[in-house]
Design an enzyme around this catalytic site. Structure first.
Site, PDB file in Angstrom:
ATOM      1  N   ASN A  23      -5.395  -0.289  -1.164  1.00 11.01           N
ATOM      2  CA  ASN A  23      -3.973  -0.157  -0.874  1.00 11.01           C
ATOM      3  C   ASN A  23      -3.576   1.243  -0.424  1.00 11.01           C
ATOM      4  OD1 ASN A  23      -3.702  -2.808  -1.457  1.00 11.01           O
ATOM      5  ND2 ASN A  23      -2.581  -2.548  -3.384  1.00 11.01           N
ATOM      6  N   ARG A  92      -1.144  -9.306   4.992  1.00 14.73           N
ATOM      7  CA  ARG A  92       0.271  -9.010   5.080  1.00 14.73           C
ATOM      8  C   ARG A  92       0.549  -7.530   5.365  1.00 14.73           C
ATOM      9  NH1 ARG A  92       4.480  -7.721   2.067  1.00 14.73           N
ATOM     10  NH2 ARG A  92       6.331  -8.964   2.420  1.00 14.73           N
ATOM     11  N   ARG A 121       7.624 -12.985  -0.572  1.00 17.29           N
ATOM     12  CA  ARG A 121       7.327 -11.652  -0.055  1.00 17.29           C
ATOM     13  C   ARG A 121       7.952 -11.365   1.312  1.00 17.29           C
ATOM     14  NH1 ARG A 121       1.119 -10.248  -1.312  1.00 17.29           N
ATOM     15  NH2 ARG A 121       1.882  -8.144  -1.482  1.00 17.29           N
ATOM     16  N   VAL A 326       7.381  -8.775 -11.041  1.00 23.53           N
ATOM     17  CA  VAL A 326       7.350  -8.248  -9.662  1.00 23.53           C
ATOM     18  C   VAL A 326       7.295  -9.377  -8.628  1.00 23.53           C
ATOM     19  CG1 VAL A 326       6.140  -6.725  -8.048  1.00 23.53           C
ATOM     20  CG2 VAL A 326       6.246  -6.115 -10.481  1.00 23.53           C
ATOM     21  N   ARG A 396     -11.635  -9.609   0.197  1.00 23.00           N
ATOM     22  CA  ARG A 396     -10.540  -8.831   0.779  1.00 23.00           C
ATOM     23  C   ARG A 396     -10.372  -7.519   0.021  1.00 23.00           C
ATOM     24  NH1 ARG A 396      -5.230 -11.135   0.098  1.00 23.00           N
ATOM     25  NH2 ARG A 396      -4.824  -9.041   0.794  1.00 23.00           N
TER      26      ARG A 396
HETATM   27  C1  UD1 Z   1       1.981  -3.808  -2.518  1.00 26.03           C
HETATM   28  C2  UD1 Z   1       0.491  -3.967  -2.726  1.00 26.03           C
HETATM   29  C3  UD1 Z   1       0.213  -5.162  -3.636  1.00 26.03           C
HETATM   30  C4  UD1 Z   1       0.999  -5.048  -4.930  1.00 26.03           C
HETATM   31  C5  UD1 Z   1       2.479  -4.780  -4.654  1.00 26.03           C
HETATM   32  C6  UD1 Z   1       3.272  -4.495  -5.912  1.00 26.03           C
HETATM   33  C7  UD1 Z   1      -0.459  -3.096  -0.685  1.00 26.03           C
HETATM   34  C8  UD1 Z   1      -1.158  -3.375   0.591  1.00 26.03           C
HETATM   35  N1  UD1 Z   1      -0.145  -4.155  -1.445  1.00 26.03           N
HETATM   36  O1  UD1 Z   1       2.444  -4.987  -1.851  1.00 26.03           O
HETATM   37  O2  UD1 Z   1      -1.191  -5.199  -3.912  1.00 26.03           O
HETATM   38  O3  UD1 Z   1       0.883  -6.231  -5.682  1.00 26.03           O
HETATM   39  O4  UD1 Z   1       2.628  -3.652  -3.770  1.00 26.03           O
HETATM   40  O5  UD1 Z   1       2.729  -3.409  -6.601  1.00 26.03           O
HETATM   41  O6  UD1 Z   1      -0.207  -1.966  -1.016  1.00 26.03           O
HETATM   42  N2  UD1 Z   1      10.332  -7.387  -1.471  1.00 26.03           N
HETATM   43  C9  UD1 Z   1      11.471  -7.882  -0.879  1.00 26.03           C
HETATM   44  N3  UD1 Z   1      11.790  -7.444   0.375  1.00 26.03           N
HETATM   45  C10 UD1 Z   1      11.017  -6.548   1.063  1.00 26.03           C
HETATM   46  C11 UD1 Z   1       9.840  -6.055   0.438  1.00 26.03           C
HETATM   47  C12 UD1 Z   1       9.531  -6.493  -0.839  1.00 26.03           C
HETATM   48  O7  UD1 Z   1      12.198  -8.675  -1.469  1.00 26.03           O
HETATM   49  O8  UD1 Z   1      11.360  -6.205   2.205  1.00 26.03           O
HETATM   50  C13 UD1 Z   1       9.960  -7.852  -2.842  1.00 26.03           C
HETATM   51  C14 UD1 Z   1       8.638  -8.631  -2.861  1.00 26.03           C
HETATM   52  O9  UD1 Z   1       8.829  -9.977  -2.555  1.00 26.03           O
HETATM   53  C15 UD1 Z   1       8.180  -8.404  -4.289  1.00 26.03           C
HETATM   54  C16 UD1 Z   1       8.679  -6.984  -4.606  1.00 26.03           C
HETATM   55  O10 UD1 Z   1       9.696  -6.718  -3.638  1.00 26.03           O
HETATM   56  O11 UD1 Z   1       8.791  -9.310  -5.144  1.00 26.03           O
HETATM   57  C17 UD1 Z   1       7.622  -5.894  -4.512  1.00 26.03           C
HETATM   58  O12 UD1 Z   1       6.973  -5.974  -3.260  1.00 26.03           O
HETATM   59  P1  UD1 Z   1       6.322  -4.711  -2.551  1.00 26.03           P
HETATM   60  O13 UD1 Z   1       6.361  -3.540  -3.478  1.00 26.03           O
HETATM   61  O14 UD1 Z   1       6.939  -4.545  -1.213  1.00 26.03           O
HETATM   62  O15 UD1 Z   1       4.811  -5.176  -2.394  1.00 26.03           O
HETATM   63  P2  UD1 Z   1       3.863  -5.020  -1.151  1.00 26.03           P
HETATM   64  O16 UD1 Z   1       4.110  -3.721  -0.475  1.00 26.03           O
HETATM   65  O17 UD1 Z   1       3.910  -6.265  -0.344  1.00 26.03           O
END
Ligand code: UD1
Length: 417
Positions: A23, A92, A121, A326, A396
């Site tokens: 990550n 993603r 997500r 989360v 992955r």
């Molecule tokens: C990253 C990590 C993943 C980890 C997650 C939480 C990477 C490549 N992946 O994923 O392994 O599980 O952080 O620690 O680094 N959300 C929204 N809108 C947005 C963006 C996020 O509603 O525009 C929500 C998501 O659905 C989720 C929460 O916010 O419920 C956290 O997501 P986010 O921190 O963005 O995770 P990722 O960056 O996808």
């Protein structure tokens, strides 16, 4: 297709070397798009997600030379601006090209990720942030199209701390005109590494690792030279592997300060953790104790360790409650663990686990990356043979996990289905 076969019951012993963090490596690879020249990133793990990222960079026109754990990326000639559906649906994190492409080329076209195994997500917060920087965003045939002549610094307050959103905005704002302030930013160690990497390229970022980040935009950035930090989730997974098998394992170069929440819970469960110069030594107790956990953003208990910790709790004395805050749908491993004899009940966003002495091997199916890891952990602790199919999820995010576990004494191998 390949599967993993495990004959459980062996206490793990010895030491294991932790690879570079997936990550962290992914945003760093995409950050190289911001500079006109050759970047070099070392300690890049050998994972399928990295292969996908390299493929995407190549499609955009970057020349990528990947040798062992070193990636050299020449981003002098970026011609493409599109992250296509087949790459975004495989990984993603491909949406992280949005910020750098927009900042460097003034245009980006990125497929919407759509649903994914662990919840909806969305990327609405990424898009809202980029709009605040002046980008024009339209949606067309499942693609996000973003354009901007020059991004303009702005104040962005995230509705919730998003890791990917914070990373996308950091990269975009680094080349924007004027100051950007990110409020309620994610504080994960991978954000800190990205900000430090961008600063080494000439960006002016302060406050990464806290909820408020200040970015003074600059006109251009130099190529990146950096080394990826060790993977805290891989380290955590091996710590649980030691604990669940009654083992004694030295986790070399474990990033201790990034693992505090997990370490506290392991200690509460009776596991002994010794700080050594070369890493963390993890010694299992005679009997594990049940503890409750609640996932949250860093520095809380990581959602990416929830499934593995649940496997551990299936062997503990007493009842534990694991609450996932989360992601809304991250309990797919529960059914598979139940097939191995685990006593788990789902109660809304929580799982109630009653510990048992008897996990038994079974054919099970991996459903996502960390769920696969939890099935491996359960298989290591179970009687008889466990066969895990659909292990492409595992590849992955874990570099040669079966080889690393076998070197610790586990009876585990890869086979054709
Ligand atoms: C990253 C990590 C993943 C980890 C997650 C939480 C990477 C490549 N992946 O994923 O392994 O599980 O952080 O620690 O680094 N959300 C929204 N809108 C947005 C963006 C996020 O509603 O525009 C929500 C998501 O659905 C989720 C929460 O916010 O419920 C956290 O997501 P986010 O921190 O963005 O995770 P990722 O960056 O996808």
């Amino acid at each position: 297709m390949e599967k993993i076969v495990i004959k459980g019951g062996v206490p793990l012993k010895g030491s294991v070397q932790i690879s570079g963090a997936k990550n962290s490596a992914l945003p760093l690879l995409f950050a190289t798009l911001l500079a006109d020249g050759v970047s070099e990133i070392t300690n890049v793990p050998g994972l399928r997600d990295i292969t996908t990222a390299v493929k995407l960079l190549s499609e955009l026109g970057a020349q990528v030379d990947r040798q062992d754990d070193c990636c050299r990326i020449d981003a002098a000639n970026i011609q493409g601006i599109e992250a296509p559906y087949d790459l975004v649906k495989t990984m993603r994190a491909s949406v992280l090209v949005l910020g750098p492409l927009l900042a460097r080329c003034g245009r980006a076209r990125v497929s919407l990720p759509g649903g994914c195994a662990i919840g909806a997500r969305p990327i609405d917060l990424h898009l809202k942030g980029l709009e605040a920087l002046g980008a024009k965003i339209t949606l067309d045939h499942g693609y996000v199209e973003a354009t901007a002549d020059r991004l303009l610094g702005s104040k962005i307050s995230f509705d919730l701390p998003t890791v990917g959103g914070t990373e996308n905005l950091l990269m975009a704002a680094a080349l924007a005109k004027g100051e950007t302030v990110l409020e309620n930013a994610a504080r994960e160690p991978e954000i800190v590494q990205l900000a430090e990497a961008l600063n080494s390229m000439g960006a002016q970022i302060e406050g990464a690792g806290t909820a408020i980040i200040h970015i003074q935009g600059v006109d251009n950035l130099q190529p990146l030279k950096c080394r990826v930090i060790p993977d805290r989730i891989e380290a955590g997974t091996f710590m649980v592997a030691a604990a669940i098998t009654g083992g004694d394992v030295l986790i070399q170069n474990a990033p201790r300060k990034d693992l505090e929440a997990l370490i506290a819970k392991l200690i509460e469960a009776g596991v002994e953790i010794r700080d050594q110069e070369d890493g963390l030594r993890v010694i299992a107790p005679l009997k594990l104790q049940a503890v409750d956990i609640r996932t949250s953003v860093f520095p809380g208990f990581p959602t990416d360790m929830q499934a593995q910790f649940m496997a551990l709790m299936t062997k503990a004395e007493g009842t534990s409650r694991i609450s996932e805050t989360v992601f809304e749908n991250r309990f797919m491993h529960v059914c598979e663990l139940q097939r191995m004899g685990a006593d788990i009940q789902i109660d809304g966003h929580s799982a109630i686990i009653r510990g048992t002495d008897q996990l038994t091997g079974a054919p099970v199916m991996a459903t996502d990356l960390r769920a696969s890891a939890s099935l491996i952990l359960a298989g290591l602790a179970a009687e008889n043979t466990t066969e895990i199919s659909r292990i492409y999820h595992l590849d992955r995010g874990y570099e040669q996990i079966e080889k690393k576990l076998a070197a610790l004494g586990a009876r585990i191998w890869r086979d054709e289905e």
